[in-house]
Write a protein that holds these residues in place. Structure first.
Motif, PDB file in Angstrom:
ATOM      1  N   MET A  24      20.117   8.792   5.360  1.00 31.06           N
ATOM      2  CA  MET A  24      20.766   7.488   5.505  1.00 31.06           C
ATOM      3  C   MET A  24      19.920   6.556   6.359  1.00 31.06           C
ATOM      4  N   MET A  25      19.158   7.142   7.276  1.00 31.31           N
ATOM      5  CA  MET A  25      18.343   6.334   8.176  1.00 31.31           C
ATOM      6  C   MET A  25      17.180   5.671   7.450  1.00 31.31           C
ATOM      7  N   LEU A  26      17.000   6.019   6.189  1.00 27.92           N
ATOM      8  CA  LEU A  26      15.951   5.364   5.406  1.00 27.92           C
ATOM      9  C   LEU A  26      16.450   4.072   4.789  1.00 27.92           C
ATOM     10  N   LEU A  27      17.745   3.859   4.870  1.00 36.98           N
ATOM     11  CA  LEU A  27      18.305   2.652   4.261  1.00 36.98           C
ATOM     12  C   LEU A  27      18.157   1.481   5.212  1.00 36.98           C
ATOM     13  N   SER A  28      17.747   0.379   4.660  1.00 37.58           N
ATOM     14  CA  SER A  28      17.782  -0.818   5.474  1.00 37.58           C
ATOM     15  C   SER A  28      19.177  -1.395   5.293  1.00 37.58           C
ATOM     16  N   ALA A  29      19.781  -1.845   6.374  1.00 37.16           N
ATOM     17  CA  ALA A  29      21.175  -2.279   6.308  1.00 37.16           C
ATOM     18  C   ALA A  29      21.342  -3.458   5.359  1.00 37.16           C
ATOM     19  N   LYS A  30      20.310  -4.284   5.263  1.00 35.13           N
ATOM     20  CA  LYS A  30      20.462  -5.498   4.460  1.00 35.13           C
ATOM     21  C   LYS A  30      20.511  -5.178   2.969  1.00 35.13           C
ATOM     22  N   ARG A  82      13.564   2.273   3.427  1.00 31.17           N
ATOM     23  CA  ARG A  82      12.353   2.235   4.220  1.00 31.17           C
ATOM     24  C   ARG A  82      11.490   3.431   3.903  1.00 31.17           C
ATOM     25  N   CYS A  83      10.242   3.352   4.361  1.00 32.01           N
ATOM     26  CA  CYS A  83       9.356   4.494   4.161  1.00 32.01           C
ATOM     27  C   CYS A  83       9.529   5.511   5.274  1.00 32.01           C
ATOM     28  N   LYS A  84       9.875   4.999   6.466  1.00 29.89           N
ATOM     29  CA  LYS A  84      10.095   5.909   7.592  1.00 29.89           C
ATOM     30  C   LYS A  84      11.489   5.661   8.137  1.00 29.89           C
ATOM     31  N   PRO A  85      12.152   6.728   8.594  1.00 27.07           N
ATOM     32  CA  PRO A  85      13.503   6.534   9.128  1.00 27.07           C
ATOM     33  C   PRO A  85      13.482   5.527  10.269  1.00 27.07           C
ATOM     34  N   ARG A  86      14.524   4.704  10.340  1.00 22.90           N
ATOM     35  CA  ARG A  86      14.584   3.788  11.468  1.00 22.90           C
ATOM     36  C   ARG A  86      14.998   4.568  12.715  1.00 22.90           C
ATOM     37  N   LEU A 144      25.720   5.375   0.577  1.00 26.33           N
ATOM     38  CA  LEU A 144      24.909   6.602   0.599  1.00 26.33           C
ATOM     39  C   LEU A 144      23.537   6.310  -0.001  1.00 26.33           C
ATOM     40  N   ALA A 145      22.528   6.919   0.578  1.00 28.07           N
ATOM     41  CA  ALA A 145      21.159   6.648   0.129  1.00 28.07           C
ATOM     42  C   ALA A 145      20.921   7.192  -1.272  1.00 28.07           C
ATOM     43  N   ASN A 146      19.954   6.617  -1.941  1.00 31.83           N
ATOM     44  CA  ASN A 146      19.567   7.064  -3.282  1.00 31.83           C
ATOM     45  C   ASN A 146      19.199   8.548  -3.285  1.00 31.83           C
ATOM     46  N   SER A 147      18.581   8.999  -2.199  1.00 32.17           N
ATOM     47  CA  SER A 147      18.085  10.372  -2.167  1.00 32.17           C
ATOM     48  C   SER A 147      19.184  11.410  -1.890  1.00 32.17           C
ATOM     49  N   ILE A 148      20.392  10.958  -1.562  1.00 35.23           N
ATOM     50  CA  ILE A 148      21.471  11.918  -1.330  1.00 35.23           C
ATOM     51  C   ILE A 148      22.134  12.209  -2.667  1.00 35.23           C
ATOM     52  N   ASN A 149      21.881  13.374  -3.236  1.00 34.71           N
ATOM     53  CA  ASN A 149      22.479  13.611  -4.544  1.00 34.71           C
ATOM     54  C   ASN A 149      23.339  14.871  -4.631  1.00 34.71           C
TER      55      ASN A 149
END
Ligand SMILES: *[C@@H]1O[C@H](CO)[C@@H](O)[C@H](O)[C@H]1NC(C)=O
Length: 307
Positions: free
Chosen positions: A38-44, A50-54, A93-98
């Motif tokens: 989830m930390m890879l998602l930019s809130a906007k 993102r490429c790196k977790p915030r 939920l992030a794209n990578s969470i499947n």
């Protein structure tokens, strides 16, 4: 503790004791991986990860100290606490969470015979099937919760055709069939998930690959340059070094004498700014070049999104 409060607490404990033992929970490891993705998602824009977790992921993960995160604890529904806040806060939920792994059991820990609990997943719906397929389970949609601890998965599969944010719904009912009062628990929640098309995913992977590669390349170049500079200094003759030192002292003296100090520091700032600008330009050029290579040979630059 006041009388009525103690009484209500006792009543609550009694209710827990006779409600039958059903436990459904997430394990920490799974939650950790979900949160770090989830930390890879930019809130906007959840469609531009993102490429790196915030920052902040570590802090958040440190706070997950328990091993189990209950959804149903001893026959009582707890999921509302976090699922409601999750849906209300509009978290995507992030794209990578499947997939989600869910654990469950009906056997009580104090040796009482297990309660028979029938489960029924009535609604597993994606509200936008061009983006997200209907969620799927690795267990039949109705059955009995096993007595011993076991787990199943909830799979969330993006179509990869279109990028978008899709809502999905989960509606499950647990029925305590041994109970004369036929108690049941209902769980109905809506969530949102980001999905990327295959083309957008590839673009993202290449962007992240090139960023990382260029960063390494520039760092390596700088290290080599610094090394050369040091060598040159070491190779110069002692007399030369002495004169160098004298010159340096003279320069420093200039600075100390004031007057020119302001100008010097301004010049230094300017030089630093120029250096930064040069670095940014070099990085951008490197990335452009790298992406051109990726477009020509996509498989070279495919990488895990979270890498
Ligand atoms: C599904 O999502 C796509 C992409 O965001 C959007 O263009 C489309 O209109 C959505 N369809 C429905 C039925 O909401």
């Amino acid at each position: 503790m006041s009388g009525p409060l103690r009484l209500s607490l006792l009543l609550l404990l009694a209710a827990v004791a006779c409600s039958g033992e059903l436990n459904v929970w997430f394990e920490r490891q799974m939650l950790e991986s979900v949160i770090s993705q989830m930390m890879l998602l930019s809130a906007k824009n959840p469609l531009r990860p993102r490429c790196k977790p915030r920052g902040g992921a570590e802090q958040l993960l440190h706070r997950l100290t328990a091993d189990r995160f209950p959804i149903v604890a001893d026959g009582h529904l707890l999921s509302g606490i976090y699922f409601n806040s999750l849906s209300r806060s509009g978290i995507v939920l992030a794209n990578s969470i499947n997939s989600f792994t869910v654990h469950w059991a009906t056997a009580s820990r104090d040796g009482l015979p297990p309660t028979r609990v029938q489960y029924k997943f009535m609604g597993l719906h994606s509200h936008n099937q061009s983006v997200l397929l209907h969620p799927r389970l690795t267990v039949p949609s109705t059955g009995f919760v096993p007595a011993a601890e076991s787990s199943f998965q909830l799979n969330l599969q993006c179509t990869k055709r279109v990028s978008g944010v899709a809502e999905f719904e989960i509606h499950a009912v647990f029925q305590f069939s041994d109970r004369p009062e036929k108690r049941s628990l209902t769980m109905q929640h809506r969530f949102r998930k980001a999905c990327l098309s295959a083309a957008d995913l590839l673009k993202l992977q290449q962007k992240c690959y090139c960023r990382k590669k260029c960063k390494q390349q520039i760092k390596k170049k700088r290290r080599r340059r610094n090394h050369r500079k040091k060598q040159r200094a070491a190779n110069s003759s002692p007399s030369r070094r002495r004169s160098d030192r004298r010159q340096q002292r003279r320069r420093r003296g200039d600075r100390r004498r004031g007057g020119k100090k302001g100008r010097n520091s301004r010049q230094r700032r300017q030089r630093r700014r120029q250096r930064r600008r040069r670095l940014r330009r070099r990085r951008k050029e490197c990335q452009k070049e790298c992406r051109r290579g990726c477009r020509a040979q996509p498989s070279d630059c495919q990488q895990r999104e979270a890498d």
